[in-house]
Scaffold this active site. Structure first.
Site, PDB file in Angstrom:
ATOM      1  CB  THR A  92       0.910   6.669   1.583  1.00 52.35           C
ATOM      2  OG1 THR A  92       1.015   8.007   1.089  1.00 52.35           O
ATOM      3  CG2 THR A  92      -0.549   6.246   1.558  1.00 52.35           C
ATOM      4  CD  GLU A  93       1.576   1.022   1.097  1.00 49.97           C
ATOM      5  OE1 GLU A  93       1.370   0.238   2.042  1.00 49.97           O
ATOM      6  OE2 GLU A  93       0.872   1.043   0.080  1.00 49.97           O
ATOM      7  CB  SER A  94       5.771   2.113   6.424  1.00 48.27           C
ATOM      8  OG  SER A  94       6.763   2.960   5.840  1.00 48.27           O
ATOM      9  CE1 TYR A 186      -1.275   3.492  -0.596  1.00 47.36           C
ATOM     10  CE2 TYR A 186      -0.953   3.636  -2.965  1.00 47.36           C
ATOM     11  CZ  TYR A 186      -0.444   3.431  -1.699  1.00 47.36           C
ATOM     12  OH  TYR A 186       0.892   3.168  -1.534  1.00 47.36           O
TER      13      TYR A 186
END
Length: 200
Positions: A92-94, A186
């Site tokens: 999800t982040e990177s 998120y």
């Protein structure tokens, strides 16, 4: 002569003489040994983690992927949650890009802000050489996993912990004080990558 004929007749009638060809009873032929097949090898958790990395452009060498995969499994156990959650946060982040840099300055696989990274590094006794430390994948995962554990201990639910990971704990604390709902976009994105639709 008569006694010889009588003896021959006895043998004949008793089956001692036979015109049929005698052959010994064949010994049973042993069955061929059963083919030994090894049971299919179940991939280790670290191998399964590495296979997830292999789907993405990571910027990491194979040996770095193997090492960070091992550390993800170790850190998930140390902090008491599933390594699938760590992978879901990384994706999800990177998108598994080790050198990802956000518009607000978060760095690395788990997109950690340098100030947060330094605080966590001090807590864990990890050498800190400035923001670039967060591009070390092993350090990034150790710090990010610890941060998730700290947030979960603080908020007691993954919905809130993940919201704080994304928004920052200060913003989440203000929302909670004001009776506002937690942001959920998120957390839903992370859960979907874990394969779950609801909280952990």
């Amino acid at each position: 002569m008569r006694s010889l004929v009588a003896a021959a007749a006895v043998l004949w009638l008793g089956g001692g003489l036979s015109c049929t060809h005698w052959s010994p009873v064949p010994e049973p032929v042993p069955a061929p040994p059963e083919a030994t097949t090894s049971p299919p090898q179940i991939p280790t958790p670290a191998a399964r983690v590495a296979s997830r990395f292999a789907r993405f452009q990571t910027g990491l060498a194979p040996f770095e992927i193997r090492e960070v995969s091992r550390v993800i499994v170790e850190e998930s156990r140390r902090n008491g949650f599933d390594w699938e959650l760590i992978l879901a946060v990384i994706e999800t982040e990177s998108s598994f890009n080790n050198f990802a840099r956000s518009s607000v300055g978060a760095l690395g696989l788990m997109q950690i802000m340098p100030a947060t990274g330094r605080m966590l590094a001090d807590e864990l006794g990890i050498a800190w050489s400035g923001a670039e430390t967060l591009f070390d994948p092993v350090v990034n995962v150790r710090l990010g996993t610890r941060y998730l554990a700290v947030l979960h201990a603080k908020y007691e639910t993954w919905d809130a912990a993940l919201a704080a990971y994304n928004w920052g704990p200060g913003a989440i604390d203000r929302r909670l004080r004001n009776g506002r709902d937690l942001p959920s976009l998120y957390a839903r994105a992370v859960y979907a990558r874990v394969g779950q639709q609801t909280g952990l």
